[in-house]
Design a protein around this motif. Structure first.
Motif, PDB file in Angstrom:
ATOM      1  N   MET A  52       0.839  -1.202   0.000  1.00  0.00           N
ATOM      2  CA  MET A  52       0.000   0.000   0.000  1.00  0.00           C
ATOM      3  C   MET A  52       0.878   1.258   0.000  1.00  0.00           C
ATOM      4  N   ILE A  53       1.980   1.229   0.733  1.00  0.00           N
ATOM      5  CA  ILE A  53       2.905   2.369   0.737  1.00  0.00           C
ATOM      6  C   ILE A  53       3.461   2.594  -0.658  1.00  0.00           C
ATOM      7  N   PRO A  63      -7.717   1.703  -1.641  1.00  0.00           N
ATOM      8  CA  PRO A  63      -8.984   1.733  -0.913  1.00  0.00           C
ATOM      9  C   PRO A  63      -8.771   1.787   0.599  1.00  0.00           C
ATOM     10  N   ALA A  64      -9.689   2.412   1.296  1.00  0.00           N
ATOM     11  CA  ALA A  64      -9.637   2.443   2.760  1.00  0.00           C
ATOM     12  C   ALA A  64      -9.624   1.019   3.286  1.00  0.00           C
ATOM     13  N   LEU A  68     -10.806  -4.089   2.359  1.00  0.00           N
ATOM     14  CA  LEU A  68     -11.374  -5.194   3.111  1.00  0.00           C
ATOM     15  C   LEU A  68     -12.681  -4.850   3.818  1.00  0.00           C
ATOM     16  N   ARG A  69     -13.028  -3.585   3.886  1.00  0.00           N
ATOM     17  CA  ARG A  69     -14.236  -3.181   4.610  1.00  0.00           C
ATOM     18  C   ARG A  69     -15.479  -3.539   3.808  1.00  0.00           C
ATOM     19  N   LYS A  70     -16.453  -4.087   4.477  1.00  0.00           N
ATOM     20  CA  LYS A  70     -17.735  -4.400   3.820  1.00  0.00           C
ATOM     21  C   LYS A  70     -18.611  -3.161   3.882  1.00  0.00           C
ATOM     22  N   SER A  71     -19.408  -2.963   2.860  1.00  0.00           N
ATOM     23  CA  SER A  71     -20.190  -1.740   2.740  1.00  0.00           C
ATOM     24  C   SER A  71     -21.343  -1.659   3.743  1.00  0.00           C
TER      25      SER A  71
END
Length: 78
Positions: A52-53, A63-64, A68-71
């Motif tokens: 990511m860096i 992506p934030a 991995l974050r679910k909506s």
């Protein structure tokens, strides 16, 4: 990423690097934050963070939460 980056023996939380760790050690406790690490999962998290860096340094969107974050929305059949 640096090919010599010690991904499996560097704490993914505080970046504390263990001095010596033989390959047969599969889990360890960080001396800085007393987190218990599974060596393989810790290495994967470090590699993801380094990727990511690198993407950000090249000006590419990341992506934030690494995507991995679910909506929170669920699909509903019509």
């Amino acid at each position: 990423m640096d090919p010599w980056f010690a991904s499996s023996k560097t704490c993914h939380i505080y970046q504390h690097k263990m001095d010596a760790m033989t390959p047969d050690i599969r889990s360890w406790v960080c001396l800085t934050c007393p987190t218990h690490h599974n060596r393989d999962i810790n290495a994967a998290l470090n590699i993801q963070h380094q990727g990511m860096i690198k993407l950000k340094a090249e000006g590419l969107p990341v992506p934030a939460h690494g995507g991995l974050r679910k909506s929170g929305r669920s699909s509903v059949a019509a």
